[in-house]
Design a protein around this motif. Structure first.
Motif, PDB file in Angstrom:
ATOM      1  N   GLN A 157     -12.512  37.724   6.033  1.00  0.00           N
ATOM      2  CA  GLN A 157     -10.783  37.612   6.821  1.00  0.00           C
ATOM      3  C   GLN A 157      -9.997  38.075   5.867  1.00  0.00           C
ATOM      4  O   GLN A 157     -10.317  37.392   4.343  1.00  0.00           O
ATOM      5  CB  GLN A 157     -10.955  36.661   7.501  1.00  0.00           C
ATOM      6  CG  GLN A 157      -9.192  36.047   7.442  1.00  0.00           C
ATOM      7  CD  GLN A 157      -8.503  36.684   9.379  1.00  0.00           C
ATOM      8  OE1 GLN A 157      -9.364  37.214   9.941  1.00  0.00           O
ATOM      9  NE2 GLN A 157      -7.989  37.531   8.257  1.00  0.00           N
ATOM     10  N   PHE A 158      -9.248  39.318   6.071  1.00  0.00           N
ATOM     11  CA  PHE A 158      -7.824  38.995   5.309  1.00  0.00           C
ATOM     12  C   PHE A 158      -6.723  39.442   6.263  1.00  0.00           C
ATOM     13  O   PHE A 158      -6.542  40.034   6.922  1.00  0.00           O
ATOM     14  CB  PHE A 158      -8.630  40.375   3.100  1.00  0.00           C
ATOM     15  CG  PHE A 158      -7.809  41.319   4.249  1.00  0.00           C
ATOM     16  CD1 PHE A 158      -9.441  42.666   4.621  1.00  0.00           C
ATOM     17  CD2 PHE A 158      -6.524  42.493   4.341  1.00  0.00           C
ATOM     18  CE1 PHE A 158      -8.814  43.277   4.591  1.00  0.00           C
ATOM     19  CE2 PHE A 158      -6.290  43.316   4.696  1.00  0.00           C
ATOM     20  CZ  PHE A 158      -8.132  44.340   5.072  1.00  0.00           C
ATOM     21  N   THR A 159      -5.712  38.770   5.245  1.00  0.00           N
ATOM     22  CA  THR A 159      -4.512  39.496   6.507  1.00  0.00           C
ATOM     23  C   THR A 159      -3.509  39.443   5.104  1.00  0.00           C
ATOM     24  O   THR A 159      -3.491  39.286   3.855  1.00  0.00           O
ATOM     25  CB  THR A 159      -3.726  37.669   6.294  1.00  0.00           C
ATOM     26  OG1 THR A 159      -5.269  37.480   6.692  1.00  0.00           O
ATOM     27  CG2 THR A 159      -2.216  37.850   7.066  1.00  0.00           C
ATOM     28  N   VAL A 160      -2.355  40.653   5.666  1.00  0.00           N
ATOM     29  CA  VAL A 160      -1.654  41.479   5.121  1.00  0.00           C
ATOM     30  C   VAL A 160      -1.011  41.366   5.335  1.00  0.00           C
ATOM     31  O   VAL A 160      -0.381  40.931   6.289  1.00  0.00           O
ATOM     32  CB  VAL A 160      -1.717  43.399   5.378  1.00  0.00           C
ATOM     33  CG1 VAL A 160      -1.314  43.931   4.765  1.00  0.00           C
ATOM     34  CG2 VAL A 160      -3.292  43.522   5.143  1.00  0.00           C
ATOM     35  N   ARG A 174     -13.315  46.732  11.698  1.00  0.00           N
ATOM     36  CA  ARG A 174     -13.103  45.168  11.544  1.00  0.00           C
ATOM     37  C   ARG A 174     -11.629  44.870  13.337  1.00  0.00           C
ATOM     38  O   ARG A 174     -12.522  45.722  14.275  1.00  0.00           O
ATOM     39  CB  ARG A 174     -11.827  45.627  10.774  1.00  0.00           C
ATOM     40  CG  ARG A 174     -11.006  47.045  11.508  1.00  0.00           C
ATOM     41  CD  ARG A 174      -9.761  47.276  10.392  1.00  0.00           C
ATOM     42  NE  ARG A 174      -8.609  48.529  11.105  1.00  0.00           N
ATOM     43  CZ  ARG A 174      -8.002  48.885  10.460  1.00  0.00           C
ATOM     44  NH1 ARG A 174      -7.525  48.585   9.412  1.00  0.00           N
ATOM     45  NH2 ARG A 174      -7.407  49.525  11.401  1.00  0.00           N
ATOM     46  N   GLN A 175     -11.772  43.584  13.351  1.00  0.00           N
ATOM     47  CA  GLN A 175     -11.728  43.248  13.997  1.00  0.00           C
ATOM     48  C   GLN A 175     -10.454  41.845  14.048  1.00  0.00           C
ATOM     49  O   GLN A 175     -10.185  41.168  13.219  1.00  0.00           O
ATOM     50  CB  GLN A 175     -12.460  42.209  14.968  1.00  0.00           C
ATOM     51  CG  GLN A 175     -12.175  41.768  16.123  1.00  0.00           C
ATOM     52  CD  GLN A 175     -14.290  41.315  17.160  1.00  0.00           C
ATOM     53  OE1 GLN A 175     -14.850  41.114  16.195  1.00  0.00           O
ATOM     54  NE2 GLN A 175     -13.705  41.471  18.277  1.00  0.00           N
ATOM     55  N   THR A 202      -4.805  43.758   9.555  1.00  0.00           N
ATOM     56  CA  THR A 202      -5.199  42.143   9.148  1.00  0.00           C
ATOM     57  C   THR A 202      -5.874  42.358  10.566  1.00  0.00           C
ATOM     58  O   THR A 202      -6.433  42.584  11.018  1.00  0.00           O
ATOM     59  CB  THR A 202      -4.280  41.497   9.466  1.00  0.00           C
ATOM     60  OG1 THR A 202      -2.896  41.231   8.700  1.00  0.00           O
ATOM     61  CG2 THR A 202      -4.703  40.290   9.411  1.00  0.00           C
ATOM     62  N   GLY A 203      -7.314  41.550   9.511  1.00  0.00           N
ATOM     63  CA  GLY A 203      -8.514  41.467  10.612  1.00  0.00           C
ATOM     64  C   GLY A 203      -9.099  40.736   9.834  1.00  0.00           C
ATOM     65  O   GLY A 203      -9.804  40.633   8.932  1.00  0.00           O
ATOM     66  N   VAL A 204     -10.698  40.622  10.521  1.00  0.00           N
ATOM     67  CA  VAL A 204     -11.690  40.397  10.007  1.00  0.00           C
ATOM     68  C   VAL A 204     -12.991  42.114  10.123  1.00  0.00           C
ATOM     69  O   VAL A 204     -12.806  42.116  10.520  1.00  0.00           O
ATOM     70  CB  VAL A 204     -12.523  38.991  10.740  1.00  0.00           C
ATOM     71  CG1 VAL A 204     -14.736  39.266   9.746  1.00  0.00           C
ATOM     72  CG2 VAL A 204     -12.262  37.555  11.461  1.00  0.00           C
ATOM     73  N   TYR A 205     -13.213  41.248   8.678  1.00  0.00           N
ATOM     74  CA  TYR A 205     -13.917  42.989   8.153  1.00  0.00           C
ATOM     75  C   TYR A 205     -15.493  42.721   7.969  1.00  0.00           C
ATOM     76  O   TYR A 205     -15.678  41.711   7.850  1.00  0.00           O
ATOM     77  CB  TYR A 205     -13.636  43.158   6.977  1.00  0.00           C
ATOM     78  CG  TYR A 205     -12.718  44.175   7.515  1.00  0.00           C
ATOM     79  CD1 TYR A 205     -11.052  44.069   7.130  1.00  0.00           C
ATOM     80  CD2 TYR A 205     -11.984  45.901   6.719  1.00  0.00           C
ATOM     81  CE1 TYR A 205     -10.361  44.225   8.077  1.00  0.00           C
ATOM     82  CE2 TYR A 205     -10.478  46.466   7.370  1.00  0.00           C
ATOM     83  CZ  TYR A 205      -9.563  45.988   7.838  1.00  0.00           C
ATOM     84  OH  TYR A 205      -8.847  46.622   7.692  1.00  0.00           O
ATOM     85  N   TYR A 206     -16.257  43.159   9.400  1.00  0.00           N
ATOM     86  CA  TYR A 206     -17.689  43.461   9.072  1.00  0.00           C
ATOM     87  C   TYR A 206     -17.892  44.333   8.092  1.00  0.00           C
ATOM     88  O   TYR A 206     -17.720  46.084   8.097  1.00  0.00           O
ATOM     89  CB  TYR A 206     -18.376  43.017  10.245  1.00  0.00           C
ATOM     90  CG  TYR A 206     -17.706  42.348  10.897  1.00  0.00           C
ATOM     91  CD1 TYR A 206     -16.463  41.759  12.082  1.00  0.00           C
ATOM     92  CD2 TYR A 206     -18.202  40.913  11.367  1.00  0.00           C
ATOM     93  CE1 TYR A 206     -15.855  40.856  12.468  1.00  0.00           C
ATOM     94  CE2 TYR A 206     -17.678  39.788  11.861  1.00  0.00           C
ATOM     95  CZ  TYR A 206     -16.509  40.070  12.643  1.00  0.00           C
ATOM     96  OH  TYR A 206     -15.940  38.670  13.403  1.00  0.00           O
ATOM     97  N   CYS A 207     -19.526  44.312   7.647  1.00  0.00           N
ATOM     98  CA  CYS A 207     -20.570  45.302   7.240  1.00  0.00           C
ATOM     99  C   CYS A 207     -21.703  45.750   7.736  1.00  0.00           C
ATOM    100  O   CYS A 207     -22.138  44.684   8.486  1.00  0.00           O
ATOM    101  CB  CYS A 207     -20.672  45.053   5.224  1.00  0.00           C
ATOM    102  SG  CYS A 207     -21.573  43.847   5.416  1.00  0.00           S
ATOM    103  N   ALA A 208     -21.910  46.559   8.140  1.00  0.00           N
ATOM    104  CA  ALA A 208     -23.279  46.896   8.838  1.00  0.00           C
ATOM    105  C   ALA A 208     -24.368  48.081   8.425  1.00  0.00           C
ATOM    106  O   ALA A 208     -24.238  48.485   8.202  1.00  0.00           O
ATOM    107  CB  ALA A 208     -22.447  46.842   9.828  1.00  0.00           C
ATOM    108  N   ALA A 209     -25.163  47.410   8.884  1.00  0.00           N
ATOM    109  CA  ALA A 209     -26.699  48.497   8.833  1.00  0.00           C
ATOM    110  C   ALA A 209     -27.502  49.395   9.406  1.00  0.00           C
ATOM    111  O   ALA A 209     -28.039  48.298  10.150  1.00  0.00           O
ATOM    112  CB  ALA A 209     -27.415  48.180   7.502  1.00  0.00           C
TER     113      ALA A 209
END
Length: 121
Positions: A116-119, A37-38, A90-97
């Motif tokens: 992106q999701f915000t809490v 996440r970022q 809160t942030g942008v969540y990335y998946c990676a392989a």
């Protein structure tokens, strides 16, 4: 491998959310998968990882006990179930392989576009 993350949005503190990451390609089951996440103005950080078989997982201390990573190799999908959410999630969540399930960004070959999701507090 192409990755497509989804499931972001707006959620209140204390709530739950599940992110999904759908992968293309028949070799998904060979890859370790990770979530990063970022937050705005911050570096991308490790959140969780899962081995190709699903037999081993690891978590950042900040999410341990609240987040659960899982995968369904038959559906080429990895999930991140997030409970007891906090504004700092809160942030942008990335998946990676990548070839292994690692806490290091450098170990991953393929990245999704992020969701992106915000809490809210």
């Amino acid at each position: 491998v192409q990755l497509q993350a989804s499931g972001g949005g707006l959620v209140q503190a204390g709530g739950s959310l599940r992110l999904s990451c759908a992968a293309s390609g028949r070799t998904f089951s060979r890859y370790g998968m990770g979530w990063f996440r970022q937050a705005p103005g911050k570096e991308r950080e490790f959140v969780a990882a899962i081995r190709w078989s699903g037999s081993s997982t690891s978590y950042a201390d900040s999410v341990k006990g609240r987040f659960t990573i899982s995968r369904d190799n038959a559906k080429n999908t990895v999930y991140l179930q997030m409970n007891s959410l906090k504004p700092e999630d809160t942030g942008v969540y990335y998946c990676a392989a990548g070839p292994i399930s690692s806490r290091r960004r450098e170990e991953y070959y393929y990245w999704g576009q992020g969701t992106q999701f915000t809490v809210s507090s």
